[in-house]
Design a protein around this motif. Structure first.
Motif, PDB file in Angstrom:
ATOM      1  N   VAL A  56       0.637  -1.211   0.034  1.00  0.00           N
ATOM      2  CA  VAL A  56       0.065   0.163   0.039  1.00  0.00           C
ATOM      3  C   VAL A  56       1.024   1.380   0.034  1.00  0.00           C
ATOM      4  O   VAL A  56       0.783   2.061  -0.574  1.00  0.00           O
ATOM      5  CB  VAL A  56      -0.997  -0.078   1.365  1.00  0.00           C
ATOM      6  CG1 VAL A  56      -1.617   1.257   1.200  1.00  0.00           C
ATOM      7  CG2 VAL A  56      -2.076  -1.121   1.065  1.00  0.00           C
ATOM      8  N   LEU A  57       1.826   1.147   0.816  1.00  0.00           N
ATOM      9  CA  LEU A  57       2.694   2.365   0.755  1.00  0.00           C
ATOM     10  C   LEU A  57       3.416   2.563  -0.368  1.00  0.00           C
ATOM     11  O   LEU A  57       3.695   3.752  -0.679  1.00  0.00           O
ATOM     12  CB  LEU A  57       3.692   2.262   1.955  1.00  0.00           C
ATOM     13  CG  LEU A  57       3.026   2.358   3.506  1.00  0.00           C
ATOM     14  CD1 LEU A  57       3.986   2.144   4.604  1.00  0.00           C
ATOM     15  CD2 LEU A  57       2.545   3.780   3.870  1.00  0.00           C
ATOM     16  N   ILE A  88      -3.394  -2.836   7.270  1.00  0.00           N
ATOM     17  CA  ILE A  88      -2.830  -1.755   6.762  1.00  0.00           C
ATOM     18  C   ILE A  88      -3.452  -0.333   7.330  1.00  0.00           C
ATOM     19  O   ILE A  88      -2.658   0.517   7.102  1.00  0.00           O
ATOM     20  CB  ILE A  88      -3.062  -1.707   5.229  1.00  0.00           C
ATOM     21  CG1 ILE A  88      -4.388  -1.304   4.590  1.00  0.00           C
ATOM     22  CG2 ILE A  88      -2.784  -2.988   4.574  1.00  0.00           C
ATOM     23  CD1 ILE A  88      -4.797  -0.202   4.182  1.00  0.00           C
ATOM     24  N   TYR A  89      -4.469  -0.420   8.159  1.00  0.00           N
ATOM     25  CA  TYR A  89      -5.076   0.826   8.304  1.00  0.00           C
ATOM     26  C   TYR A  89      -4.180   1.640   9.027  1.00  0.00           C
ATOM     27  O   TYR A  89      -4.028   2.882   8.733  1.00  0.00           O
ATOM     28  CB  TYR A  89      -6.290   0.722   9.379  1.00  0.00           C
ATOM     29  CG  TYR A  89      -7.250   1.729   9.654  1.00  0.00           C
ATOM     30  CD1 TYR A  89      -8.251   2.059   8.748  1.00  0.00           C
ATOM     31  CD2 TYR A  89      -6.997   2.602  10.699  1.00  0.00           C
ATOM     32  CE1 TYR A  89      -9.150   3.334   8.856  1.00  0.00           C
ATOM     33  CE2 TYR A  89      -7.713   3.731  10.926  1.00  0.00           C
ATOM     34  CZ  TYR A  89      -8.731   4.264  10.046  1.00  0.00           C
ATOM     35  OH  TYR A  89      -9.345   5.251   9.939  1.00  0.00           O
ATOM     36  N   TYR A  90      -3.748   1.425  10.160  1.00  0.00           N
ATOM     37  CA  TYR A  90      -2.751   2.268  10.965  1.00  0.00           C
ATOM     38  C   TYR A  90      -1.425   2.540  10.490  1.00  0.00           C
ATOM     39  O   TYR A  90      -0.737   3.507  10.595  1.00  0.00           O
ATOM     40  CB  TYR A  90      -2.516   1.662  12.556  1.00  0.00           C
ATOM     41  CG  TYR A  90      -4.050   2.233  13.215  1.00  0.00           C
ATOM     42  CD1 TYR A  90      -4.383   3.513  13.459  1.00  0.00           C
ATOM     43  CD2 TYR A  90      -4.873   1.166  13.572  1.00  0.00           C
ATOM     44  CE1 TYR A  90      -5.510   3.727  14.131  1.00  0.00           C
ATOM     45  CE2 TYR A  90      -6.332   1.435  14.461  1.00  0.00           C
ATOM     46  CZ  TYR A  90      -6.479   2.712  14.615  1.00  0.00           C
ATOM     47  OH  TYR A  90      -7.665   3.071  15.163  1.00  0.00           O
ATOM     48  N   PRO A  91      -0.835   1.297  10.203  1.00  0.00           N
ATOM     49  CA  PRO A  91       0.615   1.659   9.202  1.00  0.00           C
ATOM     50  C   PRO A  91       0.526   2.712   7.912  1.00  0.00           C
ATOM     51  O   PRO A  91       1.641   3.358   7.763  1.00  0.00           O
ATOM     52  CB  PRO A  91       0.894   0.228   8.981  1.00  0.00           C
ATOM     53  CG  PRO A  91       0.412  -0.673   9.834  1.00  0.00           C
ATOM     54  CD  PRO A  91      -1.245   0.037  10.086  1.00  0.00           C
ATOM     55  N   CYS A  92      -0.703   2.709   7.364  1.00  0.00           N
ATOM     56  CA  CYS A  92      -0.854   3.393   6.292  1.00  0.00           C
ATOM     57  C   CYS A  92      -1.667   4.790   6.424  1.00  0.00           C
ATOM     58  O   CYS A  92      -1.631   5.624   5.524  1.00  0.00           O
ATOM     59  CB  CYS A  92      -1.448   2.753   5.113  1.00  0.00           C
ATOM     60  SG  CYS A  92      -0.279   1.341   4.613  1.00  0.00           S
ATOM     61  N   LEU A  93      -2.217   4.836   7.555  1.00  0.00           N
ATOM     62  CA  LEU A  93      -3.176   5.885   7.833  1.00  0.00           C
ATOM     63  C   LEU A  93      -2.446   7.362   7.321  1.00  0.00           C
ATOM     64  O   LEU A  93      -3.193   8.098   6.716  1.00  0.00           O
ATOM     65  CB  LEU A  93      -3.629   6.205   9.432  1.00  0.00           C
ATOM     66  CG  LEU A  93      -4.837   6.998   9.794  1.00  0.00           C
ATOM     67  CD1 LEU A  93      -5.798   6.776   8.932  1.00  0.00           C
ATOM     68  CD2 LEU A  93      -4.874   6.853  11.109  1.00  0.00           C
ATOM     69  N   ALA A 151     -19.520  -0.477   3.869  1.00  0.00           N
ATOM     70  CA  ALA A 151     -18.136  -0.630   4.991  1.00  0.00           C
ATOM     71  C   ALA A 151     -16.839  -0.211   4.122  1.00  0.00           C
ATOM     72  O   ALA A 151     -16.143   0.296   4.847  1.00  0.00           O
ATOM     73  CB  ALA A 151     -18.082  -2.456   5.022  1.00  0.00           C
ATOM     74  N   ILE A 152     -16.879  -0.635   2.984  1.00  0.00           N
ATOM     75  CA  ILE A 152     -15.754  -0.070   2.324  1.00  0.00           C
ATOM     76  C   ILE A 152     -15.529   1.547   2.190  1.00  0.00           C
ATOM     77  O   ILE A 152     -14.773   2.105   2.412  1.00  0.00           O
ATOM     78  CB  ILE A 152     -15.644  -0.625   0.598  1.00  0.00           C
ATOM     79  CG1 ILE A 152     -15.430  -2.030   0.755  1.00  0.00           C
ATOM     80  CG2 ILE A 152     -14.612   0.157   0.039  1.00  0.00           C
ATOM     81  CD1 ILE A 152     -15.661  -2.598  -0.536  1.00  0.00           C
ATOM     82  N   ASP A 153     -16.787   2.231   1.930  1.00  0.00           N
ATOM     83  CA  ASP A 153     -16.857   3.600   1.879  1.00  0.00           C
ATOM     84  C   ASP A 153     -16.374   4.057   3.383  1.00  0.00           C
ATOM     85  O   ASP A 153     -15.520   4.964   3.404  1.00  0.00           O
ATOM     86  CB  ASP A 153     -18.096   4.012   1.653  1.00  0.00           C
ATOM     87  CG  ASP A 153     -18.615   3.997   0.206  1.00  0.00           C
ATOM     88  OD1 ASP A 153     -17.582   3.846  -0.707  1.00  0.00           O
ATOM     89  OD2 ASP A 153     -19.839   3.904  -0.085  1.00  0.00           O
ATOM     90  N   ALA A 154     -16.868   3.365   4.510  1.00  0.00           N
ATOM     91  CA  ALA A 154     -16.547   3.867   5.749  1.00  0.00           C
ATOM     92  C   ALA A 154     -15.108   3.818   6.181  1.00  0.00           C
ATOM     93  O   ALA A 154     -14.434   4.799   6.661  1.00  0.00           O
ATOM     94  CB  ALA A 154     -17.327   3.176   6.942  1.00  0.00           C
ATOM     95  N   ILE A 155     -14.407   2.614   5.842  1.00  0.00           N
ATOM     96  CA  ILE A 155     -13.000   2.390   6.235  1.00  0.00           C
ATOM     97  C   ILE A 155     -12.097   3.278   5.068  1.00  0.00           C
ATOM     98  O   ILE A 155     -11.369   3.981   5.620  1.00  0.00           O
ATOM     99  CB  ILE A 155     -12.550   0.979   5.828  1.00  0.00           C
ATOM    100  CG1 ILE A 155     -13.256   0.201   6.884  1.00  0.00           C
ATOM    101  CG2 ILE A 155     -11.135   0.804   5.721  1.00  0.00           C
ATOM    102  CD1 ILE A 155     -13.292  -1.136   6.711  1.00  0.00           C
ATOM    103  N   THR A 156     -12.396   3.546   4.083  1.00  0.00           N
ATOM    104  CA  THR A 156     -11.637   4.399   3.028  1.00  0.00           C
ATOM    105  C   THR A 156     -11.758   6.007   3.457  1.00  0.00           C
ATOM    106  O   THR A 156     -11.057   6.593   3.494  1.00  0.00           O
ATOM    107  CB  THR A 156     -12.059   4.053   1.441  1.00  0.00           C
ATOM    108  OG1 THR A 156     -13.322   4.189   1.409  1.00  0.00           O
ATOM    109  CG2 THR A 156     -11.505   2.837   1.259  1.00  0.00           C
ATOM    110  N   LEU A 198      -9.234   6.252   6.055  1.00  0.00           N
ATOM    111  CA  LEU A 198      -8.062   6.268   5.703  1.00  0.00           C
ATOM    112  C   LEU A 198      -7.625   7.564   5.102  1.00  0.00           C
ATOM    113  O   LEU A 198      -6.560   7.949   5.115  1.00  0.00           O
ATOM    114  CB  LEU A 198      -7.678   5.260   4.886  1.00  0.00           C
ATOM    115  CG  LEU A 198      -7.674   3.748   5.414  1.00  0.00           C
ATOM    116  CD1 LEU A 198      -7.839   2.877   4.155  1.00  0.00           C
ATOM    117  CD2 LEU A 198      -6.236   3.734   5.979  1.00  0.00           C
ATOM    118  N   GLY A 199      -8.967   8.324   4.640  1.00  0.00           N
ATOM    119  CA  GLY A 199      -8.523   9.549   4.071  1.00  0.00           C
ATOM    120  C   GLY A 199      -8.443   9.492   2.464  1.00  0.00           C
ATOM    121  O   GLY A 199      -7.659  10.543   1.704  1.00  0.00           O
TER     122      GLY A 199
END
Length: 150
Positions: free
Chosen positions: A49-50, A77-82, A106-111, A114-115
Motif C-alpha cells: 500500500v505504501l 494496513i489501516y494504522y501503518p498506512c493512515l 463498509a468499504i466507504d466507511a473504512i476508506t 483512511l482519507g
C-alpha cells in the motif's frame, strides 16, 4: 513510475470475471507509464500500500458485508498506512448474489477513515455479470490507471 495496486478476493467465477475486466482496463495499451500490481487480499501488505500511488479493491458481498479477506487486509494496513496515504485515489467493485449495499457501505466507511479519495464510482454487481458489468469494471480499471499519469 506511478503504481496502481489492485487488491482483490476472487473466490468465484463471477468475481474472477470482474477482476479480469478491471485488470484489462488498468493495463490497456493506451495507458502508458503505470505499473499495475495485483495482490490477493490475504497476501497484500502495508508495504504494498505504501509503495502504491492508487488503489483498486475488489470483493464479494458475504452475508451483507465485504469478504473477510478484504476486511483482514484493511485491518492490517489501516494504522501503518493512515498518515502516509491520505488523499490517494481509489476505486472498488463488489459482487453479490442479491445485495451489496452493506459491503459497499463498509468499504466507504473504512476508506473515508483512511482519507483516500474516491476517483471513480464503485461498480456493484448482483447476480451473473453481464456485458455492461464487465465494461464498467474495465472502465474502472482504466480510469484509476490513467488518473495516475494524467
Amino acid at each position: 513510475m506511478p503504481t496502481l495496486l489492485i487488491v482483490h478476493h476472487t473466490p468465484s467465477p463471477n468475481c474472477q470475471e470482474l477482476f479480469e475486466a478491471v485488470v484489462s482496463g488498468a493495463t490497456a495499451p493506451e495507458i502508458e507509464g503505470v505499473r499495475v500490481v495485483r495482490r490477493a487480499a490475504l497476501a497484500a501488505t502495508a508495504s504494498d500500500v505504501l509503495a502504491a500511488d492508487g488503489y483498486l479493491l475488489g470483493t464479494p458481498a458475504n452475508l451483507g458485508y465485504m469478504s473477510g479477506a478484504l476486511k483482514h487486509f484493511l485491518d492490517q494496513i489501516y494504522y501503518p498506512c493512515l498518515d502516509d496515504t491520505r488523499g490517494r485515489p481509489f476505486g472498488y467493485w463488489v459482487h453479490g448474489g442479491n445485495d451489496v449495499t452493506g459491503a459497499a457501505r463498509a468499504i466507504d466507511a473504512i476508506t473515508t477513515g483512511l482519507g483516500w479519495r474516491r476517483a471513480a464510482e464503485p461498480v456493484t454487481v448482483t447476480g451473473a455479470p453481464g456485458k455492461a458489468d464487465t465494461e464498467a469494471c474495465w472502465e474502472l480499471g482504466a480510469v484509476l490507471a490513467a488518473g495516475l499519469v494524467g
